[in-house]
Enzyme design. Structure first.
Site, PDB file in Angstrom:
ATOM      1  N   ASP A   1       1.689  -2.734   2.887  1.00 45.27           N
ATOM      2  CA  ASP A   1       1.152  -2.728   4.248  1.00 45.27           C
ATOM      3  C   ASP A   1      -0.019  -3.695   4.387  1.00 45.27           C
ATOM      4  OD1 ASP A   1       3.005  -0.810   4.875  1.00 45.27           O
ATOM      5  OD2 ASP A   1       1.634   0.866   4.532  1.00 45.27           O
TER       6      ASP A   1
ATOM      7  N   TYR B   1      -0.160   4.967  -6.304  1.00 47.06           N
ATOM      8  CA  TYR B   1      -1.057   4.693  -5.170  1.00 47.06           C
ATOM      9  C   TYR B   1      -2.258   5.625  -5.244  1.00 47.06           C
ATOM     10  CZ  TYR B   1       2.978   2.313  -3.050  1.00 47.06           C
ATOM     11  OH  TYR B   1       4.038   1.484  -2.796  1.00 47.06           O
TER      12      TYR B   1
ATOM     13  N   ASP C   1      -1.866   5.733  10.127  1.00 49.29           N
ATOM     14  CA  ASP C   1      -2.993   5.272   9.324  1.00 49.29           C
ATOM     15  C   ASP C   1      -4.176   4.985  10.248  1.00 49.29           C
ATOM     16  OD1 ASP C   1      -2.236   2.940  10.580  1.00 49.29           O
ATOM     17  OD2 ASP C   1      -1.839   1.817   8.750  1.00 49.29           O
TER      18      ASP C   1
ATOM     19  N   ARG D   1       1.850   6.962   3.916  1.00 51.45           N
ATOM     20  CA  ARG D   1       1.322   7.377   5.216  1.00 51.45           C
ATOM     21  C   ARG D   1       2.128   8.544   5.794  1.00 51.45           C
ATOM     22  NH1 ARG D   1       1.689   2.425   9.132  1.00 51.45           N
ATOM     23  NH2 ARG D   1       1.137   1.254   7.264  1.00 51.45           N
TER      24      ARG D   1
END
Length: 367
Positions: A46, A74, A88, A181
């Protein structure tokens, strides 16, 4: 004078992607730094996310598909009480919830429900295609479409508290195709409210970690073999290596490194290798074992009696000469079939005729 072609550059680069850059922006920058157009990435990250992005350069771009299937790690922050349009911090606020009483234990219990194989709906800002168009293109036009859930695997979720209220730090190990997300939003929904994700960073792709990553101004080109360092090595003979270089598909069983037996050893299953009599190709099997019509052991290369022996690959065996006994050698008969002279064919002036014992007819024999 024709311009000399630039030398080919092949390898892999591990980039620490900065925030605000799309994955395509990183690829375009790397093309200018490395001086080649043949650059690609192994998986989209992203724009607001940072961390490990693997780039393939030159011929290594053909191997990037092997990195797509690797697991990823992550780290990010789950903000409870607020939902956004993009799930987000970059999106517009779409809802607020009073979740001040939610503690760390409740968040950990809710996150534990999503460990394992789950169904996840891709967000509208993802690169998934629906009816030939990517979802983020439709989202910019204000169009929201129905998305089919996708199966993903999450192996670990560790949640810790932060100094901010209703903000929890989450470390996630997951498989390919997982949207962090969406995971953050699902955790907020499981707690009876809503949540969104912020400060997402990819810390690893397979065995490529943050320690291997470099900035765009200091790219380091690694050998092509590094792309496959997360896969097991396997031995092949020359024919197998040539097939792999040519891009041919090989069965998985043929990629197993097999032991080489000495002459006289047997297959673990008790089978012995045998080949067809006469000319032909040897059957795939162990080096030693019976051979020919008589079932005698075929000596290996280290056998005192000599002989080339049989190896793993299919190969042409030399024809075996029939053994002549002393009586047959004296009579001049061939050892592989019995021959009789008929009385009618022995008349004066006529050539003798031999009749095969198998009854396949006669043929003249000139004396």
């Amino acid at each position: 004078m024709a311009r000399r072609a630039a030398p080919a550059i092949d390898g892999v680069c591990i980039v620490d992607k900065p925030t605000g850059w799309t994955s395509h922006d990183v690829v375009a920058k790397a093309r200018g730094v490395l001086g080649t157009r043949k650059v690609g990435h192994s998986g989209t990250l992203d724009p607001d996310a940072t961390g490990v992005l693997v780039l393939g350069v030159g011929r290594a771009t053909r191997l990037l598909r092997f990195l797509t299937a690797l697991g990823k790690s992550y780290v990010g922050e789950v903000v409870l009480g607020t939902t956004t349009s993009t799930l987000d911090a970059a999106g517009e606020v779409t809802g607020t919830y009073d979740m001040g009483e939610v503690d760390l234990g409740a968040v950990r219990a809710a996150a534990a429900r999503f460990v394992g194989t789950i169904e996840q709906i891709p967000p509208m800002v993802s690169a998934v295609k629906v009816d030939g168009r990517r979802l983020h293109e439709l989202a910019r036009e204000g169009i929201e479409v129905e998305r089919a859930p996708r199966t993903v695997t999450i192996s670990r979720i560790d949640v810790a508290a932060t100094a901010d209220a209703n903000v929890f730090r989450a470390e996630v190990d997951c498989g390919s195709g997982t949207y962090i997300r969406t995971l953050a939003a699902d955790i907020g929904t499981a707690l009876g409210g809503g949540a969104h994700l912020r400060n997402l960073r990819r810390t690893a792709v397979g065995s490529f970690t943050e320690a291997d990553a470099r900035g765009l101004d200091a790219l380091e080109l690694l050998p092509m073999a590094e792309v496959l360092r997360d896969y097991h090595a396997s031995g092949r003979r020359r024919r197998g290596v040539a097939a792999l270089v040519q891009g041919k598909r090989l069965p998985m069983a043929s990629l197993v490194v097999r032991p080489v037996l000495r002459p006289g050893d047997r297959h673990p299953g008790g089978r012995r290798h045998r080949h067809r009599g006469g000319r032909g190709r040897a059957r795939t099997g162990w080096r030693s074992g019976g051979g020919g019509r008589t079932g005698r052991a075929h000596p290996g290369p280290s056998h005192p009696g000599g002989g080339r022996g049989h190896r793993w690959a299919r190969r042409r065996c030399p024809p075996r000469r029939p053994t002549l006994t002393r009586a047959r050698r004296a009579s001049g008969r061939r050892p592989d079939r019995a021959v009789s002279l008929t009385a009618a064919s022995t008349a004066p002036g006529r050539p003798a005729a031999r009749r095969c014992a198998r009854g396949r007819g006669r043929r003249a024999v000139r004396s």
